[in-house]
Design an enzyme around this catalytic site. Structure first.
Site, short mmCIF file in Angstrom:
data_model
loop_
_atom_site.label_atom_id
_atom_site.label_comp_id
_atom_site.label_asym_id
_atom_site.label_seq_id
_atom_site.Cartn_x
_atom_site.Cartn_y
_atom_site.Cartn_z
N CYS A 117 3.33 -16.05 4.99
CA CYS A 117 3.73 -14.64 5.05
C CYS A 117 4.94 -14.41 4.15
O CYS A 117 6.00 -15.00 4.37
CB CYS A 117 4.05 -14.26 6.50
SG CYS A 117 4.78 -12.64 6.65
N CYS A 148 8.08 -13.27 6.04
CA CYS A 148 8.74 -14.36 6.77
C CYS A 148 9.55 -15.21 5.80
O CYS A 148 10.66 -15.65 6.13
CB CYS A 148 7.72 -15.22 7.52
SG CYS A 148 7.16 -14.47 9.07
N ASP A 198 12.46 -2.22 -1.42
CA ASP A 198 11.07 -2.44 -1.83
C ASP A 198 11.06 -2.79 -3.32
O ASP A 198 11.75 -2.16 -4.13
CB ASP A 198 10.23 -1.18 -1.56
CG ASP A 198 8.75 -1.46 -1.66
OD1 ASP A 198 8.06 -1.41 -0.63
OD2 ASP A 198 8.27 -1.74 -2.79
N HIS A 217 7.52 -12.46 13.63
CA HIS A 217 6.31 -12.05 12.92
C HIS A 217 5.32 -11.33 13.84
O HIS A 217 5.02 -11.79 14.94
CB HIS A 217 5.61 -13.27 12.31
CG HIS A 217 4.36 -12.92 11.56
ND1 HIS A 217 4.35 -12.61 10.23
CD2 HIS A 217 3.09 -12.77 12.00
CE1 HIS A 217 3.13 -12.31 9.86
NE2 HIS A 217 2.33 -12.39 10.92
N ASN A 263 2.25 1.47 7.64
CA ASN A 263 0.82 1.48 7.34
C ASN A 263 0.12 0.40 8.16
O ASN A 263 0.66 -0.70 8.35
CB ASN A 263 0.59 1.20 5.85
CG ASN A 263 1.18 2.29 4.97
OD1 ASN A 263 1.13 3.46 5.33
ND2 ASN A 263 1.75 1.91 3.84
N HIS A 293 2.89 -8.35 7.68
CA HIS A 293 4.05 -8.55 8.56
C HIS A 293 4.57 -7.13 8.77
O HIS A 293 4.95 -6.46 7.79
CB HIS A 293 5.10 -9.44 7.87
CG HIS A 293 6.32 -9.70 8.71
ND1 HIS A 293 6.76 -10.97 9.04
CD2 HIS A 293 7.21 -8.85 9.27
CE1 HIS A 293 7.86 -10.90 9.76
NE2 HIS A 293 8.15 -9.61 9.92
N HIS A 352 6.05 -3.73 8.86
CA HIS A 352 7.21 -3.22 8.12
C HIS A 352 7.23 -1.70 8.17
O HIS A 352 6.18 -1.06 8.24
CB HIS A 352 7.23 -3.74 6.69
CG HIS A 352 5.94 -3.48 5.94
ND1 HIS A 352 4.83 -4.27 6.11
CD2 HIS A 352 5.60 -2.54 5.05
CE1 HIS A 352 3.84 -3.81 5.35
NE2 HIS A 352 4.29 -2.76 4.70
N HIS A 393 8.55 1.48 6.11
CA HIS A 393 9.09 2.00 4.85
C HIS A 393 10.12 3.08 5.19
O HIS A 393 9.83 3.98 5.99
CB HIS A 393 7.98 2.65 4.02
CG HIS A 393 6.88 1.73 3.61
ND1 HIS A 393 6.79 1.19 2.34
CD2 HIS A 393 5.79 1.25 4.28
CE1 HIS A 393 5.71 0.43 2.25
NE2 HIS A 393 5.08 0.45 3.42
#
Ligand code: AMP
Ligand code: ZN
Length: 115
Positions: A4, A7, A30, A46, A87, A98, A100, A102
């Site tokens: 990942c 990670c 990003d 995770h 998403n 993993h 996240h 935004h």
């Protein structure tokens, strides 16, 4: 190295531009920004997506949102406004599995949702 990438970023085995870190959450820039400010906030534990996160330990969602609140309250994002997006899966166009969040801002965002 983990399979990942996020990670690996948490473990500092891959580089990232960190903007926020505490014992539970990491915030970083990003790599391919969709807005003037485009950050990703992730939990250090995770999980695959936010539904998986809620099933595993729903308090992780508030850990991440508390981190976002702490980070944005200290700069112009909170004053001017921003968007938080997560998403999920194929239709959600999730690319990194993993969980996240935004954080998009730094300018008036275009579109109704996403960017
Ligand atoms: P998503 O499509 O919601 O899974 O978003 C994944 C995001 O991760 C995209 O906006 C990518 O630009 C971003 N990304 C992928 N690899 C990295 C990286 N090594 N460092 C920072 N951001 C990344
Ligand atoms: Zn991971």
């Amino acid at each position: 190295m983990s399979e990942c990438i996020f990670c690996n970023i948490i473990n500092k085995e891959l580089p990232s531009s960190v903007v926020f870190e505490n014992d539970k959450v990491l915030g970083f820039k990003d790599i391919d920004p969709s807005a003037k400010v485009h950050l990703l906030f992730i939990h250090k534990n995770h999980s695959e997506n936010v539904n998986d996160m809620v099933r595993t330990d729903a308090t992780q969602v508030s850990d991440v949102y508390q981190a976002i609140e702490q980070y944005t309250a200290g700069n112009s994002l909170a004053a001017d406004g921003f968007r938080v997006v997560t998403n999920i899966g194929k239709h959600g166009r999730q690319d990194v599995f993993h969980t996240h969040f935004h954080v998009l801002g730094g300018e008036k965002l275009t579109g109704n949702l996403g960017n």
